[in-house]
Design a protein around this motif. Structure first.
Motif, PDB file in Angstrom:
ATOM      1  N   ALA A 180       0.310   0.393 -10.066  1.00 40.84           N
ATOM      2  CA  ALA A 180       0.441   1.775  -9.595  1.00 40.84           C
ATOM      3  C   ALA A 180       0.724   2.728 -10.754  1.00 40.84           C
ATOM      4  O   ALA A 180       0.156   3.825 -10.829  1.00 40.84           O
ATOM      5  N   ILE A 181       1.614   2.318 -11.656  1.00 41.05           N
ATOM      6  CA  ILE A 181       1.931   3.164 -12.812  1.00 41.05           C
ATOM      7  C   ILE A 181       0.693   3.345 -13.693  1.00 41.05           C
ATOM      8  O   ILE A 181       0.374   4.454 -14.120  1.00 41.05           O
ATOM      9  N   LEU A 205      -1.827  -6.143  -4.788  1.00 42.88           N
ATOM     10  CA  LEU A 205      -1.731  -5.551  -3.458  1.00 42.88           C
ATOM     11  C   LEU A 205      -1.797  -6.613  -2.369  1.00 42.88           C
ATOM     12  O   LEU A 205      -1.131  -6.511  -1.338  1.00 42.88           O
ATOM     13  N   ALA A 206      -2.602  -7.644  -2.602  1.00 40.03           N
ATOM     14  CA  ALA A 206      -2.749  -8.703  -1.600  1.00 40.03           C
ATOM     15  C   ALA A 206      -1.478  -9.529  -1.466  1.00 40.03           C
ATOM     16  O   ALA A 206      -1.055  -9.871  -0.360  1.00 40.03           O
ATOM     17  N   PRO A 258       0.804  -1.233   0.000  1.00 39.50           N
ATOM     18  CA  PRO A 258       0.000   0.000   0.000  1.00 39.50           C
ATOM     19  C   PRO A 258       0.830   1.273   0.000  1.00 39.50           C
ATOM     20  O   PRO A 258       0.453   2.263  -0.633  1.00 39.50           O
ATOM     21  N   VAL A 259       1.990   1.252   0.680  1.00 39.15           N
ATOM     22  CA  VAL A 259       2.847   2.445   0.687  1.00 39.15           C
ATOM     23  C   VAL A 259       3.384   2.723  -0.710  1.00 39.15           C
ATOM     24  O   VAL A 259       3.350   3.868  -1.195  1.00 39.15           O
ATOM     25  N   ILE A 260       3.887   1.683  -1.374  1.00 42.69           N
ATOM     26  CA  ILE A 260       4.415   1.854  -2.726  1.00 42.69           C
ATOM     27  C   ILE A 260       3.310   2.300  -3.682  1.00 42.69           C
ATOM     28  O   ILE A 260       3.496   3.202  -4.507  1.00 42.69           O
ATOM     29  N   PHE A 261       2.146   1.677  -3.575  1.00 46.88           N
ATOM     30  CA  PHE A 261       1.035   2.028  -4.459  1.00 46.88           C
ATOM     31  C   PHE A 261       0.676   3.503  -4.308  1.00 46.88           C
ATOM     32  O   PHE A 261       0.581   4.244  -5.299  1.00 46.88           O
TER      33      PHE A 261
END
Length: 447
Positions: free
Chosen positions: A171-172, A159-160, A65-68
Motif C-alpha cells: 500500500a505504501i 492482499l490474498a 482491502p480496507v487497509i490497502f
C-alpha cells in the motif's frame, strides 16, 4: 453524508431507534447468553465455536482491502511525501516509548505482587504436548524470518493472505507511486477511494451479525475451558487485568490528558468496538470501525490511514504487558531466579518479538513462546500452565491494544497539527450518543 454534519445531528432518528436495536446492547446480551450457555451446557457451548470463527473470518476477509485503500488514498492525496515519512517516524517513536513502558510495567507488577510464588511447578511433570504447536511456531519466528516475511510473494499475494505488514508495504509503495503520476494518479486515487467506500459498506453489512459472533465465541470459551481454569490461575488473571487497567487509566490516561481529552470519555466513545473485541478476543474484528471512528473524532484521514494499521503490528501494549508479566510468573512458579540484567534482557527481547503479533487470538501466546525460547533459564515446558487460561487473557490483550492504538492516533494527529480540536471536544462530550451514531451510519451505508 458529511461527518461534521452528522456529528451535530440531533434527535429524532436516534430517539426513535428501539434500545434493543443498538449494537452494544445486542452484543452485551449476546455475551451474557454465551456465558450462561457455556456454564449450563458446556458441550453445547463449545459447539458454538463456528459462530465466533465465522464472524472473525468475515471481518478479516475485509481488512486487507480496507487497509490497502485507506493507506494508498491517504498517501496519494498527502502531496508532500516528506510528511508521510515524518508521520511514520513519529508513530514508530511513540509506539516504541509506550510499548517499553508497558513491558516495564508488566515486570514491575510481577515483582511487586509475585503471582507465581508458591506454585512450585516441576516442568518435567507438565504435558509438553499441549504447547508443541506454539513452540514450533515460535522456533520459526526469528528476526531474519520476520523481516523477510514482510515481503510478499507477489503484489496480490499480500492482499490474498491478509498479512497486515505485507499489505502495508504494498500500500505504501502504491501510494508513493500514484502520488508521482499527476492527473492520472488523481484519477486512480479517486477510484481507490470509491472502492474503499464500497468495502466499508460491506463492513456495515457484516457488523450486523456481531452479536451472533460474540455469542458463539463466548459460549465456546466458557464451555471449552470452564470456570475451573479461572479459579486455578485466578490471581494471575486478576493481576493482568488490573495491570492493564492501571496502564490504560494512568499511562494512556496521562497521555490523553496532556493532549486535551479524557481517556474515560474516549473509552465510552469506542464502547461498541470494545464489546465486540471482548466477545471475539480479537482486536482485528473492529479495525475498519476504528478507522472510521477516529476520522469522525477529528483525526485527519491520512494520519488515521497510517497510524491505525501500523499500530496493529507495532503498538501492542496489552501484548507487551502480558509477555513480561507471564514470563516472570513462570519464573516464580518454577522457582527460577532472574537477575536484574536478565530482566532487562527480557524487556529487550520482548520489544523485538512483540512486533508483528497482531490482534488475532493466540498470537500473543506464540510471541510469548518465542520470547521464552530466547531466554533459556525458564523451562519452556512451563508454558503448559498457561494454555488453559490464554483465551481469557487474550481478551484483555486485545482490549488494551485497541485503546492504545486509538489514543496513539489522536496523539499523532495532534503532533501533526491535523486534529480538529473542536470536533474532538464535541464528540467526546457526548461519547455514547456519538459512538452509537457512528455505528448506525456504518450500518445505514450498507442499506
Amino acid at each position: 453524508m458529511d461527518a461534521s454534519v452528522s456529528a451535530r445531528r440531533t434527535g429524532p432518528e436516534r430517539i426513535a431507534k428501539p434500545w434493543y436495536m443498538t449494537l452494544y446492547i445486542q452484543v452485551l446480551i449476546a455475551i451474557a447468553l454465551g456465558i450462561a450457555l457455556g456454564v449450563l451446557a458446556p458441550q453445547t457451548g463449545a459447539a458454538m465455536k463456528p459462530l465466533g470463527d465465522a464472524f472473525v473470518a468475515l471481518i478479516r476477509m475485509m481488512i486487507a482491502p480496507v487497509i490497502f485503500c485507506t493507506v494508498v488514498h491517504g498517501i496519494a492525496t498527502m502531496g508532500d511525501l516528506g510528511r508521510v515519512g515524518r508521520v511514520g517516524l513519529k508513530a514508530l517513536l511513540y509506539f516504541e516509548v509506550v510499548s517499553t513502558i508497558a513491558l516495564v510495567l508488566g515486570i514491575a507488577v510481577a515483582e511487586l505482587l509475585q503471582p507465581g510464588r508458591g506454585f512450585d511447578i516441576d516442568p518435567a511433570k507438565l504435558n509438553a504436548q499441549s504447547i508443541s504447536t506454539y513452540v514450533t511456531a515460535a522456533k520459526q519466528d526469528n528476526i531474519t524470518a520476520h523481516l523477510l516475511g514482510i515481503i510478499p510473494t507477489s503484489f496480490f499475494d499480500a492482499l490474498a493472505r491478509g498479512d497486515l505488514l505485507q499489505v502495508l508495504l504494498v500500500a505504501i509503495l502504491s501510494g508513493v507511486a500514484i502520488s508521482h503520476m499527476g492527473e492520472t494518479g488523481e484519477r486512480i486515487a479517486g477510484a481507490i477511494d470509491a472502492a474503499g467506500q464500497m468495502f466499508f459498506r460491506i463492513i456495515g453489512i457484516i457488523v450486523r451479525v456481531a452479536p451472533i459472533g460474540a455469542f458463539g465465541a463466548m459460549a465456546f470459551t466458557i464451555g471449552a475451558f470452564g470456570a475451573g481454569a479461572l479459579v486455578r490461575l485466578g490471581f494471575l488473571i486478576v493481576t493482568f487485568y488490573l495491570t492493564s487497567a492501571v496502564f490504560i487509566l494512568v499511562v494512556l490516561g496521562g497521555i490523553a490528558y496532556l493532549c486535551g481529552f479524557s481517556i474515560l470519555r474516549f473509552i465510552v466513545y469506542i464502547k461498541d468496538e470494545l464489546l465486540i473485541v471482548l466477545g471475539t478476543s480479537s482486536s482485528e474484528t473492529v479495525l475498519p470501525h476504528m478507522i472510521q471512528k477516529m476520522q469522525r473524532l477529528g483525526a485527519s484521514k491520512s494520519v488515521v490511514g497510517l497510524v491505525i494499521p501500523t499500530g496493529y503490528s507495532f503498538n501492542l501494549d496489552g501484548t507487551n504487558i502480558y509477555m513480561t508479566l507471564s514470563i516472570l510468573f513462570l519464573a516464580q512458579a518454577t522457582n527460577t531466579p532472574l537477575s536484574f540484567g536478565q530482566e532487562l534482557g527480557i524487556i529487550a527481547v520482548a520489544a523485538l518479538t512483540s512486533k508483528g503479533a497482531s490482534g488475532v487470538t493466540g498470537a500473543g501466546f506464540i510471541t510469548l513462546a518465542a520470547t521464552l525460547a530466547i531466554v533459556p533459564d525458564i523451562p519452556i515446558q512451563s508454558l503448559a500452565v498457561l494454555v488453559g487460561i490464554d483465551k481469557f487473557m487474550s481478551e484483555c490483550r486485545a482490549l488494551t491494544n485497541l485503546i492504545g492504538n486509538g489514543v496513539a492516533t489522536v496523539v499523532i494527529s495532534r503532533w501533526e497539527g491535523e486534529l480538529d480540536a473542536e470536533r474532538l471536544k464535541h464528540v467526546l462530550q457526548h461519547p455514547a450518543a456519538e459512538g452509537t451514531a457512528a455505528v448506525a451510519e456504518l450500518e445505514a451505508a450498507a442499506e
